[in-house]
Design a protein around this motif. Sequence first.
Motif, PDB file in Angstrom:
ATOM      1  N   SER A 191       0.600  -1.193   0.039  1.00  0.00           N
ATOM      2  CA  SER A 191       0.000  -0.003   0.055  1.00  0.00           C
ATOM      3  C   SER A 191       0.649   1.326  -0.150  1.00  0.00           C
ATOM      4  CB  SER A 191      -1.013  -0.142   1.239  1.00  0.00           C
ATOM      5  OG  SER A 191      -1.344  -1.193   1.568  1.00  0.00           O
ATOM      6  N   ASP A 192       0.275   2.317  -0.417  1.00  0.00           N
ATOM      7  CA  ASP A 192       0.754   3.785  -0.322  1.00  0.00           C
ATOM      8  C   ASP A 192       0.112   4.111   1.012  1.00  0.00           C
ATOM      9  OD1 ASP A 192       1.961   3.837  -2.709  1.00  0.00           O
ATOM     10  OD2 ASP A 192       0.124   4.270  -3.759  1.00  0.00           O
ATOM     11  N   THR A 193      -1.306   3.837   1.224  1.00  0.00           N
ATOM     12  CA  THR A 193      -1.944   4.227   2.314  1.00  0.00           C
ATOM     13  C   THR A 193      -2.655   3.098   2.932  1.00  0.00           C
ATOM     14  OG1 THR A 193      -2.162   6.566   1.289  1.00  0.00           O
ATOM     15  CG2 THR A 193      -3.708   5.911   3.299  1.00  0.00           C
ATOM     16  N   ILE A 194      -2.706   2.939   4.224  1.00  0.00           N
ATOM     17  CA  ILE A 194      -3.365   1.875   4.851  1.00  0.00           C
ATOM     18  C   ILE A 194      -4.521   2.727   5.638  1.00  0.00           C
ATOM     19  CG2 ILE A 194      -3.372  -0.059   6.706  1.00  0.00           C
ATOM     20  CD1 ILE A 194      -0.577  -0.626   5.672  1.00  0.00           C
ATOM     21  N   VAL A 195      -5.654   1.886   5.789  1.00  0.00           N
ATOM     22  CA  VAL A 195      -6.707   2.294   6.379  1.00  0.00           C
ATOM     23  C   VAL A 195      -7.183   1.308   7.265  1.00  0.00           C
ATOM     24  CG1 VAL A 195      -9.195   3.356   6.428  1.00  0.00           C
ATOM     25  CG2 VAL A 195      -7.655   3.828   4.719  1.00  0.00           C
ATOM     26  N   VAL A 196      -6.797   1.476   8.752  1.00  0.00           N
ATOM     27  CA  VAL A 196      -7.292   0.313   9.661  1.00  0.00           C
ATOM     28  C   VAL A 196      -8.624   0.389  10.099  1.00  0.00           C
ATOM     29  CG1 VAL A 196      -6.232  -0.882  11.650  1.00  0.00           C
ATOM     30  CG2 VAL A 196      -4.704   0.308  10.330  1.00  0.00           C
ATOM     31  N   MET A 197      -9.330  -0.454   9.975  1.00  0.00           N
ATOM     32  CA  MET A 197     -10.754  -0.351  10.631  1.00  0.00           C
ATOM     33  C   MET A 197     -11.145  -1.542  11.719  1.00  0.00           C
ATOM     34  SD  MET A 197     -12.636   0.085   6.826  1.00  0.00           S
ATOM     35  CE  MET A 197     -14.443   0.225   7.700  1.00  0.00           C
ATOM     36  N   ASP A 198     -11.933  -1.171  12.388  1.00  0.00           N
ATOM     37  CA  ASP A 198     -12.549  -2.150  13.287  1.00  0.00           C
ATOM     38  C   ASP A 198     -13.934  -1.575  13.412  1.00  0.00           C
ATOM     39  OD1 ASP A 198     -12.347  -4.637  15.248  1.00  0.00           O
ATOM     40  OD2 ASP A 198     -12.449  -3.260  16.590  1.00  0.00           O
ATOM     41  N   GLN A 199     -14.755  -2.525  13.759  1.00  0.00           N
ATOM     42  CA  GLN A 199     -16.166  -2.211  14.316  1.00  0.00           C
ATOM     43  C   GLN A 199     -16.619  -1.203  13.651  1.00  0.00           C
ATOM     44  OE1 GLN A 199     -16.094  -2.268  18.578  1.00  0.00           O
ATOM     45  NE2 GLN A 199     -15.646  -4.379  18.680  1.00  0.00           N
ATOM     46  N   GLY A 200     -16.532  -0.997  12.472  1.00  0.00           N
ATOM     47  CA  GLY A 200     -17.478   0.119  11.565  1.00  0.00           C
ATOM     48  C   GLY A 200     -16.564   1.516  11.548  1.00  0.00           C
ATOM     49  N   LYS A 201     -15.409   1.465  12.478  1.00  0.00           N
ATOM     50  CA  LYS A 201     -14.896   2.731  12.591  1.00  0.00           C
ATOM     51  C   LYS A 201     -13.392   2.565  12.011  1.00  0.00           C
ATOM     52  CE  LYS A 201     -16.989   4.342  16.675  1.00  0.00           C
ATOM     53  NZ  LYS A 201     -17.488   3.163  17.526  1.00  0.00           N
ATOM     54  N   ILE A 202     -12.912   3.915  11.337  1.00  0.00           N
ATOM     55  CA  ILE A 202     -11.663   3.848  10.905  1.00  0.00           C
ATOM     56  C   ILE A 202     -10.817   4.133  12.284  1.00  0.00           C
ATOM     57  CG2 ILE A 202      -9.868   5.499   9.685  1.00  0.00           C
ATOM     58  CD1 ILE A 202     -12.054   5.861   7.796  1.00  0.00           C
ATOM     59  N   GLN A 203      -9.663   3.312  12.509  1.00  0.00           N
ATOM     60  CA  GLN A 203      -8.972   3.542  13.537  1.00  0.00           C
ATOM     61  C   GLN A 203      -7.691   4.442  13.388  1.00  0.00           C
ATOM     62  OE1 GLN A 203      -9.827   2.361  16.555  1.00  0.00           O
ATOM     63  NE2 GLN A 203     -11.700   1.230  15.839  1.00  0.00           N
ATOM     64  N   GLN A 204      -7.151   4.282  11.967  1.00  0.00           N
ATOM     65  CA  GLN A 204      -6.146   5.087  11.722  1.00  0.00           C
ATOM     66  C   GLN A 204      -5.922   5.136  10.210  1.00  0.00           C
ATOM     67  OE1 GLN A 204      -2.342   3.733  13.911  1.00  0.00           O
ATOM     68  NE2 GLN A 204      -1.290   5.371  13.001  1.00  0.00           N
ATOM     69  N   ILE A 205      -5.510   6.073   9.636  1.00  0.00           N
ATOM     70  CA  ILE A 205      -4.933   6.113   8.226  1.00  0.00           C
ATOM     71  C   ILE A 205      -3.803   6.610   8.266  1.00  0.00           C
ATOM     72  CG2 ILE A 205      -5.611   7.251   6.182  1.00  0.00           C
ATOM     73  CD1 ILE A 205      -8.587   7.882   7.167  1.00  0.00           C
ATOM     74  N   GLY A 206      -2.620   5.940   7.530  1.00  0.00           N
ATOM     75  CA  GLY A 206      -1.466   6.514   7.266  1.00  0.00           C
ATOM     76  C   GLY A 206      -0.688   5.664   6.388  1.00  0.00           C
ATOM     77  N   ARG A 207       0.678   6.142   6.217  1.00  0.00           N
ATOM     78  CA  ARG A 207       1.384   5.305   5.325  1.00  0.00           C
ATOM     79  C   ARG A 207       1.868   4.054   6.080  1.00  0.00           C
ATOM     80  NH1 ARG A 207       6.653   7.387   4.098  1.00  0.00           N
ATOM     81  NH2 ARG A 207       6.692   8.235   6.253  1.00  0.00           N
ATOM     82  N   PRO A 208       2.175   2.767   5.491  1.00  0.00           N
ATOM     83  CA  PRO A 208       2.648   1.867   6.225  1.00  0.00           C
ATOM     84  C   PRO A 208       3.497   1.910   7.256  1.00  0.00           C
ATOM     85  CG  PRO A 208       2.451   1.428   3.935  1.00  0.00           C
ATOM     86  CD  PRO A 208       2.334   3.094   4.054  1.00  0.00           C
ATOM     87  N   GLU A 209       4.473   2.710   7.170  1.00  0.00           N
ATOM     88  CA  GLU A 209       5.657   2.832   8.174  1.00  0.00           C
ATOM     89  C   GLU A 209       5.139   3.684   9.296  1.00  0.00           C
ATOM     90  OE1 GLU A 209       5.701   3.803   4.723  1.00  0.00           O
ATOM     91  OE2 GLU A 209       7.730   3.136   4.146  1.00  0.00           O
ATOM     92  N   ASP A 210       4.127   4.494   9.155  1.00  0.00           N
ATOM     93  CA  ASP A 210       3.485   5.462  10.291  1.00  0.00           C
ATOM     94  C   ASP A 210       2.563   4.371  10.974  1.00  0.00           C
ATOM     95  OD1 ASP A 210       5.075   7.337   9.039  1.00  0.00           O
ATOM     96  OD2 ASP A 210       3.110   8.410   8.126  1.00  0.00           O
ATOM     97  N   ILE A 211       1.922   3.772  10.187  1.00  0.00           N
ATOM     98  CA  ILE A 211       0.996   2.882  10.940  1.00  0.00           C
ATOM     99  C   ILE A 211       1.711   1.919  11.989  1.00  0.00           C
ATOM    100  CG2 ILE A 211      -0.710   0.658  10.752  1.00  0.00           C
ATOM    101  CD1 ILE A 211      -2.316   2.957   9.567  1.00  0.00           C
ATOM    102  N   TYR A 212       2.679   1.245  11.310  1.00  0.00           N
ATOM    103  CA  TYR A 212       3.600   0.252  12.049  1.00  0.00           C
ATOM    104  C   TYR A 212       4.182   0.985  13.034  1.00  0.00           C
ATOM    105  CZ  TYR A 212       6.427  -3.535  13.060  1.00  0.00           C
ATOM    106  OH  TYR A 212       6.926  -4.800  13.720  1.00  0.00           O
ATOM    107  N   ASN A 213       4.898   2.129  12.735  1.00  0.00           N
ATOM    108  CA  ASN A 213       5.934   2.739  13.909  1.00  0.00           C
ATOM    109  C   ASN A 213       5.077   3.558  14.833  1.00  0.00           C
ATOM    110  OD1 ASN A 213       8.314   1.543  12.894  1.00  0.00           O
ATOM    111  ND2 ASN A 213       8.251   3.242  11.364  1.00  0.00           N
ATOM    112  N   GLU A 214       3.909   4.187  14.608  1.00  0.00           N
ATOM    113  CA  GLU A 214       3.326   5.097  15.358  1.00  0.00           C
ATOM    114  C   GLU A 214       1.770   4.792  15.550  1.00  0.00           C
ATOM    115  OE1 GLU A 214       4.676   7.422  17.108  1.00  0.00           O
ATOM    116  OE2 GLU A 214       6.552   7.299  16.059  1.00  0.00           O
ATOM    117  N   PRO A 215       1.571   3.524  15.977  1.00  0.00           N
ATOM    118  CA  PRO A 215      -0.060   2.773  15.931  1.00  0.00           C
ATOM    119  C   PRO A 215      -0.684   4.066  17.093  1.00  0.00           C
ATOM    120  CG  PRO A 215       1.625   1.536  17.222  1.00  0.00           C
ATOM    121  CD  PRO A 215       2.290   2.455  16.462  1.00  0.00           C
TER     122      PRO A 215
END
Lengths: 400, 286
Positions: A219-243
């Motif tokens: 991905s260029d951008t990952i949107v992490v979802m759970d229970q119908g809500k967006i938990q986080q949007i970001g570049r893969p590195e950001d998602i991994y390093n700064e959850p």
Amino acid sequence: MSKELIRLVNCSMAFDDELVLDNINLYINDSEFLTLLGPSGCGKTTTLRIIGGFTTPTAGEVLFDGVRINDVPPHLRQVNTVFQRYALFPHLNVFENVAFGLRIPKAEEGGDAEGKKKKKVKIPEREIKERVMEMLEVVSLKGFEHRHITELSGGQQQRVAIARALVNRPKVLLLDEPLGALDLRLRKDMQNELKRIQQQMGITFIYVTHDQEEALAMSDTIVVMDQGKIQQIGRPEDIYNEPKNAFVADFIGESNILDGIMHEDYVVEFFNRKFKCLDKGFAPMAPVDVVIRPEDIDIVPEAEGQLKGTVTSVTFKGVHYDTIVDFKGFKWLIQTTDFHPVGETIGIILNPDDIHIMHKSQYSGMFGDYSSYSEEYDEMDDVTLLDEEDEDEEDERHEE
Amino acid sequence: MKRVSNRIFMGLVFLFLYAPIIILIIFSFNAGNSNTIWKGFSLQWYRELFNSRIIMNSVYTTLLVSLLSTVISTIAGTFAAVGFYNLRRRVREPLMTVSNIPMMNADIVTAVSLCLLFVAFFNGWESFANWFNEVQTVFYLTPKIYLGFGTLLIAHTTFNIPHVILSVMPKLRQMDRNLVDAAQDLGCTWFQAFIKVVVPEIKPGIVSGALIAFTMSVDDFVISYFTAGTTSSTLAMTIYSMTKKRVTPSINAVSTLLFVTVLVLLVTINIREERHARAQERRLNA
Ligand SMILES: Nc1ncnc2c1ncn2[C@@H]1O[C@H](COP(=O)(O)OP(=O)(O)OP(=O)(O)O)[C@@H](O)[C@H]1O
Ligand SMILES: [Mg+2]
């Protein structure tokens, strides 16, 4: 830089009063590879169906190029879909499945306001043949064109579904777990192939998966979802390093998550000990979640460690060992290339950049403790054994 | 021991079921005038049939009403099934039940209620036509309409539709719901998707439904009898009226033809279903 193509504004979706998507806000840039990542049932397919036009959100707006398209039917959207369970046409062979979209006469491109009056264009048979064969080559299905859909393996069907969507050269391609049925090897090949196609053709990909490795790799951008809500949007590195919260930290990769208290900027306390970290801007003495990735932890001799613990289990994983270490009752997962036998007491050192601080959330305390690491597997084994026994008993009864 | 008695019992059941028909068929080839004494083989009663205007007329009526009502009810029933299918489960299930009731309902009840409905409509029409003819003189509406081929056709279509729905519905349920989405995604309007994807998928159900509807129409007596009026007569009705005069072996011949027609249709339906069930199984095993 890149231009915004699709935007979801405050989109919600409810089925029979059950809120499935809760106020989704999201924009997707032209030529972007965006991945919706989340556990089963979190609303990924529903989000795709809203973008594809198969369902209308119960609230909110869908914009395409800045124009509201809530009520535009799917066949007028410049979007094609690879469906989760392929949805190939069983009465057609591979060639005709891929050619399906090309055979439908379409209004000429660029017809917006007067689009309806533009005459429909048919693609000549020769061009259809060329494009279909070209596409079949891309998905390595040359020679299969006369096969019946029912005579294909799951992975082959999946590739037909990809070809059928791509052959129309859409502006946006929606892919709902398109590699789910492939074995690991083919999966990796197809990941590279899809990424190559996406970059070469400049198509926007909206990709759904629940495989975090796949999401991180493509991905260029990952949107992490759970229970119908967006938990986080970001570049893969950001998602991994700064959850952003415990859910993201746990879902993307492995994480040890502990309760901590932020004393002041750059100082956090956990296990009754203060550590230096790189985070700031929290209220003084604010309770926080502390994330430490298993591969960031350095194991040192007992005397040199900031914390001491006892190894309780070791699993060989190929490149590294999954080592579970008990620190005063809280079990951590540490990934290390060095072997430390069960029972050994070790020390660890945490550098400031190994420590990530997150605000408390509804997910705090739910993840990040590896106490049940091995027991989980044992339990699963027990369950399967029980099931098998039950079945045997039933079979015997039938035979009587 | 148990097996033997079972077989004898089965044999008896079949004998009771089929003996009358077998006797009827045998005597339709009898040379003499009798329904009880065999006088040698002949096709004279069949020849007589084909020379009888009344019978040939009713064969024509039967075929025409069956074919037309089959076509109409197949189309209507298929769309109805698609409509039901697109409803939510909570609405669909009760509606399906309501639609199935006419099939269980006694023919005579359906027949009488249809007949009453037509008569009520004719009365209403008469008042409307009279009023309409009074207020203007450009068009003339005939005030008197009667039971006839039109009402016969409507009646047959009515009782055929549920059968079509019932045989199309399972095929729709087996279909992957995403197929319509996929077709629309690739540029089809809803109707194009229906023709290009849904129809080929549910075709076996549509064909079975049509065959059942046709069989039901050819087979029907009671409902036809109450809705055909005096101007039209189906084969079954003609046979019935022939028995009122004198039971000649030509009745045996007509009945034999009717029986064979329905038998062939039923066997066709069964073979088709058998074959599709097997194909389905193969698809699942693959
Ligand atoms: N047509 C529907 N009617 C009722 N509920 C639905 C419908 N479609 C989806 N749902 C519900 O919406 C929720 C989200 O479904 P969705 O298909 O979007 O999940 P997903 O993230 O794609 O999951 P998966 O990874 O298993 O495909 C689920 O709880 C599901 O039961
Ligand atoms: Mg899904």
